[in-house]
Motif scaffolding. Structure first.
Motif, PDB file in Angstrom:
ATOM      1  N   VAL A   1      40.288  51.212  41.856  1.00  0.00           N
ATOM      2  CA  VAL A   1      41.136  50.113  41.407  1.00  0.00           C
ATOM      3  C   VAL A   1      40.520  48.774  41.811  1.00  0.00           C
ATOM      4  N   ALA A   2      40.008  48.704  43.042  1.00  0.00           N
ATOM      5  CA  ALA A   2      39.360  47.464  43.499  1.00  0.00           C
ATOM      6  C   ALA A   2      38.179  47.109  42.613  1.00  0.00           C
ATOM      7  N   GLU A   3      37.409  48.101  42.187  1.00  0.00           N
ATOM      8  CA  GLU A   3      36.258  47.853  41.320  1.00  0.00           C
ATOM      9  C   GLU A   3      36.700  47.275  39.982  1.00  0.00           C
ATOM     10  N   ARG A   4      37.848  47.689  39.451  1.00  0.00           N
ATOM     11  CA  ARG A   4      38.338  47.126  38.197  1.00  0.00           C
ATOM     12  C   ARG A   4      38.623  45.643  38.347  1.00  0.00           C
ATOM     13  N   TYR A   5      39.191  45.247  39.474  1.00  0.00           N
ATOM     14  CA  TYR A   5      39.422  43.815  39.709  1.00  0.00           C
ATOM     15  C   TYR A   5      38.113  43.060  39.849  1.00  0.00           C
ATOM     16  N   ARG A   6      37.170  43.638  40.567  1.00  0.00           N
ATOM     17  CA  ARG A   6      35.880  42.958  40.737  1.00  0.00           C
ATOM     18  C   ARG A   6      35.185  42.780  39.391  1.00  0.00           C
ATOM     19  N   ALA A   7      35.306  43.777  38.514  1.00  0.00           N
ATOM     20  CA  ALA A   7      34.680  43.681  37.193  1.00  0.00           C
ATOM     21  C   ALA A   7      35.287  42.560  36.359  1.00  0.00           C
ATOM     22  N   ARG A   8      36.505  42.147  36.684  1.00  0.00           N
ATOM     23  CA  ARG A   8      37.159  41.056  35.960  1.00  0.00           C
ATOM     24  C   ARG A   8      37.027  39.731  36.703  1.00  0.00           C
ATOM     25  N   GLY A   9      36.169  39.692  37.687  1.00  0.00           N
ATOM     26  CA  GLY A   9      35.910  38.444  38.390  1.00  0.00           C
ATOM     27  C   GLY A   9      36.860  38.137  39.523  1.00  0.00           C
ATOM     28  N   VAL A  10      37.556  39.149  40.023  1.00  0.00           N
ATOM     29  CA  VAL A  10      38.498  38.955  41.131  1.00  0.00           C
ATOM     30  C   VAL A  10      37.989  39.747  42.331  1.00  0.00           C
ATOM     31  N   PRO A  11      37.351  39.102  43.326  1.00  0.00           N
ATOM     32  CA  PRO A  11      36.849  39.839  44.488  1.00  0.00           C
ATOM     33  C   PRO A  11      37.972  40.618  45.170  1.00  0.00           C
ATOM     34  N   THR A  12      37.777  41.920  45.321  1.00  0.00           N
ATOM     35  CA  THR A  12      38.819  42.787  45.858  1.00  0.00           C
ATOM     36  C   THR A  12      38.183  43.928  46.631  1.00  0.00           C
ATOM     37  N   GLY A  13      38.678  44.190  47.816  1.00  0.00           N
ATOM     38  CA  GLY A  13      38.267  45.348  48.593  1.00  0.00           C
ATOM     39  C   GLY A  13      39.342  46.417  48.559  1.00  0.00           C
ATOM     40  N   PRO A  14      39.014  47.664  48.880  1.00  0.00           N
ATOM     41  CA  PRO A  14      40.013  48.737  48.838  1.00  0.00           C
ATOM     42  C   PRO A  14      41.182  48.507  49.785  1.00  0.00           C
ATOM     43  N   GLU A  15      40.946  47.748  50.864  1.00  0.00           N
ATOM     44  CA  GLU A  15      42.047  47.453  51.793  1.00  0.00           C
ATOM     45  C   GLU A  15      43.085  46.524  51.178  1.00  0.00           C
ATOM     46  N   GLN A  16      42.780  45.963  50.008  1.00  0.00           N
ATOM     47  CA  GLN A  16      43.729  45.096  49.309  1.00  0.00           C
ATOM     48  C   GLN A  16      44.502  45.843  48.226  1.00  0.00           C
ATOM     49  N   VAL A  17      44.369  47.159  48.184  1.00  0.00           N
ATOM     50  CA  VAL A  17      45.014  47.966  47.148  1.00  0.00           C
ATOM     51  C   VAL A  17      45.905  49.022  47.795  1.00  0.00           C
ATOM     52  N   LEU A  18      47.148  49.082  47.364  1.00  0.00           N
ATOM     53  CA  LEU A  18      48.086  50.142  47.737  1.00  0.00           C
ATOM     54  C   LEU A  18      48.346  50.994  46.501  1.00  0.00           C
ATOM     55  N   VAL A  19      48.148  52.293  46.604  1.00  0.00           N
ATOM     56  CA  VAL A  19      48.462  53.204  45.504  1.00  0.00           C
ATOM     57  C   VAL A  19      49.941  53.565  45.575  1.00  0.00           C
ATOM     58  N   THR A  20      50.616  53.503  44.439  1.00  0.00           N
ATOM     59  CA  THR A  20      52.049  53.756  44.379  1.00  0.00           C
ATOM     60  C   THR A  20      52.352  54.820  43.318  1.00  0.00           C
ATOM     61  N   THR A  21      53.559  55.327  43.362  1.00  0.00           N
ATOM     62  CA  THR A  21      54.006  56.289  42.359  1.00  0.00           C
ATOM     63  C   THR A  21      54.534  55.515  41.163  1.00  0.00           C
ATOM     64  N   GLY A  22      53.601  54.962  40.395  1.00  0.00           N
ATOM     65  CA  GLY A  22      53.940  54.123  39.256  1.00  0.00           C
ATOM     66  C   GLY A  22      54.143  52.679  39.669  1.00  0.00           C
ATOM     67  N   ALA A  23      54.055  51.783  38.679  1.00  0.00           N
ATOM     68  CA  ALA A  23      54.263  50.362  38.953  1.00  0.00           C
ATOM     69  C   ALA A  23      55.689  50.084  39.395  1.00  0.00           C
ATOM     70  N   GLN A  24      56.653  50.886  38.919  1.00  0.00           N
ATOM     71  CA  GLN A  24      58.048  50.656  39.303  1.00  0.00           C
ATOM     72  C   GLN A  24      58.223  50.781  40.814  1.00  0.00           C
ATOM     73  N   GLN A  25      57.566  51.770  41.413  1.00  0.00           N
ATOM     74  CA  GLN A  25      57.663  51.891  42.866  1.00  0.00           C
ATOM     75  C   GLN A  25      56.993  50.712  43.558  1.00  0.00           C
ATOM     76  N   GLY A  26      55.869  50.263  43.026  1.00  0.00           N
ATOM     77  CA  GLY A  26      55.201  49.105  43.626  1.00  0.00           C
ATOM     78  C   GLY A  26      56.096  47.889  43.630  1.00  0.00           C
ATOM     79  N   LEU A  27      56.749  47.635  42.512  1.00  0.00           N
ATOM     80  CA  LEU A  27      57.664  46.497  42.442  1.00  0.00           C
ATOM     81  C   LEU A  27      58.858  46.705  43.356  1.00  0.00           C
ATOM     82  N   SER A  28      59.348  47.940  43.429  1.00  0.00           N
ATOM     83  CA  SER A  28      60.480  48.244  44.308  1.00  0.00           C
ATOM     84  C   SER A  28      60.135  47.979  45.771  1.00  0.00           C
ATOM     85  N   LEU A  29      58.925  48.370  46.192  1.00  0.00           N
ATOM     86  CA  LEU A  29      58.521  48.125  47.579  1.00  0.00           C
ATOM     87  C   LEU A  29      58.427  46.631  47.870  1.00  0.00           C
TER      88      LEU A  29
END
Length: 492
Positions: free
Chosen positions: A160-188
């Motif tokens: 996921v971090a690599e997808r952001y980097r490919a779009r010009g957004v520097p991102t490391g894996p420590e900046q990514v939380l995997v969730t059970t769908g986007a709905q859970q991410g928004l809920s958290l």
């Protein structure tokens, strides 16, 4: 004790597909009320709408509602008294601890038993791509792994971090939380950032699942109108300056439900204002990849400053692959991971490994999905133009939905008639915290062409039944004041 009033729109939503069965309408309506009462959704003392108001919202005759209410009164489930209205009887199921349950038609339709109703209400891919089944056939699980990864598998966080980097957004894996769908991410995020009474900036209209989360948290909504070019950024900045909300939630690319696209300069101004005012800005990126025009995708809001991104694979791959993510500052992600651990100890590990494989070969999967969406978009618009030419249906630049405007009437009432013709649509007012969009419908175009044609045919038959009554009930447009003679010549 004073009776508890029940909002009419919430009651109509909870009634769901009440009229889709066989038999007289009053018995079908009584049966659904009986179910809601027996399940404790309608609690003792709940005040139900007057006969005429409910009949208008359901697009039925008043006698249908009266007969349904009387049926339940005879069963002892309702109490009806002249002057005090219709209430759920005290002999019904005693109330337990109350939690806010969804009244969102989008979710309630998913809870219904399967029937012959065509769901134009839930915008999600009908079939997964063949690459998904192949990924599951080849997935392997490492030995010596407990299987609990609250922050997500390292391989997927990096993908996921690599997808952001490919779009010009520097991102490391420590900046990514995997969730059970986007709905859970928004809920958290809501659980962490929003306390009861806090303000949340929302677009109007917006994704209804987000509104559910904000209302469950007892947030105060600050809606900002969405136009053809996305959210009114000047209005959003004014809201942030005045109210300093707990966070702002936006869908800048192929906005759900309008399909609008926020211009880059407007996006930059929004991010800079939010960062300057200390308002966390949440960017719903779920639809970002679904651009119809070829070329470079629109820039991520995260490229302009500090933004919390929420994404998933549900719209490109399949809704059943419950994999999403939150991208943000590493300290925030660490806190969210600890919060997520309380709720599920981590998302499904095989699904995460499959998701990492899918992201490794994502471009052809996206391209195939976009081709299907563009074809569905064109087919649906053509069918609407052919069978419902009075409806306004501008084209979308991407995403999954059309934002349709009825020439007259009310979207909630028409949705009830549409259900009786076997098609479920999402009324615009359910997505609009400003209380507008009353003549709007959200229609998706993810179904096969023959099913889309059948759905529009059913909608056309529903409209032919509903339109004469709606046109008669609409107030006449005010006549414009007469122009002075000098101006009349210029205007004409």
């Amino acid at each position: 004790m004073k009776p508890i009033p029940l909002p009419l729109d919430e009651l109509v939503a909870r009634l769901g597909r009440w009229s889709a069965g066989r038999g007289p309408l009053y018995l079908l309506l009584a049966a659904r009320f009986r179910q809601l009462i027996d399940e404790g959704v309608l609690v003792p003392g709940a005040l139900l709408p007057p006969d005429r108001r409910l009949a208008g919202a359901l697009a039925v005759g008043r006698t249908t509602v009266v007969a349904a209410y009387d049926t339940l009164r005879q069963e002892g489930r309702l109490v009806r008294r002249q002057g005090s209205g219709t209430r759920v009887a005290s002999a019904a199921l005693p109330p337990g601890p109350r939690v806010r349950e969804t009244s969102n038609p989008l979710f309630l339709h998913l809870l219904e038993a399967p029937d012959d109703v065509i769901l134009m209400s839930c915008a999600a891919p009908l079939d997964p791509p063949p690459e998904l089944a192949e990924a599951y056939r080849t997935v392997t699980l490492p030995p010596g792994d407990l299987g609990y990864h609250p922050a997500g598998l390292p391989v997927l966080r990096e993908a996921v971090a690599e997808r952001y980097r490919a779009r010009g957004v520097p991102t490391g894996p420590e900046q990514v939380l995997v969730t059970t769908g986007a709905q859970q991410g928004l809920s958290l995020l809501v659980r962490m950032l929003v306390a009861p009474g806090d303000g949340v900036l929302v677009e109007a209209p917006t994704y209804p699942g987000a509104l559910d989360l904000f209302r469950e948290a007892a947030a105060v909504l600050h809606p900002v109108a969405v136009g053809p070019d996305g959210v009114d950024v000047a209005g959003a900045v004014a809201v942030m300056e005045r109210h300093r909300p707990a966070f702002a939630y936006v869908v800048p690319r192929f906005q759900n439900p309008t399909g609008s696209l926020l211009p880059p300069l407007a996006g930059r101004r929004l991010v800079e204002a939010a960062n300057g005012l200390g308002v966390p800005l949440v960017d719903d990126e779920v639809l970002t990849d679904l651009a119809f025009a070829p070329g470079t995708p629109p820039p991520s809001l995260s490229s302009y400053g500090e933004v919390i991104g929420v994404g998933s694979l549900s719209k490109v791959v399949w809704g059943g692959l419950r994999i999403g993510w939150v991208r943000g500052p590493a300290p925030l992600i660490a806190r969210l991971a600890r919060l997520k651990a309380i709720h599920d100890l981590g998302s499904d590990v095989p699904a995460q490994r499959v998701a990492a494989q899918m992201l490794g070969g994502f471009a052809p999967i996206v391209a195939a999905r976009v081709r299907a969406l563009r074809a569905g978009h064109d087919h649906l618009r053509a069918e609407l133009a052919r069978l419902l030419p009075s409806w306004s249906c501008p084209p979308a630049e991407g995403g999954q939905t059309l934002w349709v405007r009825l020439p007259h009437g009310d979207g909630v009432a028409f949705a009830q008639v549409a259900l009786r013709h076997g098609v479920a649509v999402l009324p615009g007012v359910t997505m609009d915290a400003l209380g507008g969009s009353t003549r709007r419908l959200r229609l998706h175009f993810l179904l096969p062409p023959d099913v889309l044609s059948e759905a529009v045919g059913r909608l056309a038959r529903a409209w032919s039944e509903y339109a004469p009554h709606a046109a008669a009930a609409d107030p006449p447009s005010p006549r414009p004041a007469a122009l002075p003679a000098a101006l009349h010549a210029i205007v004409v």
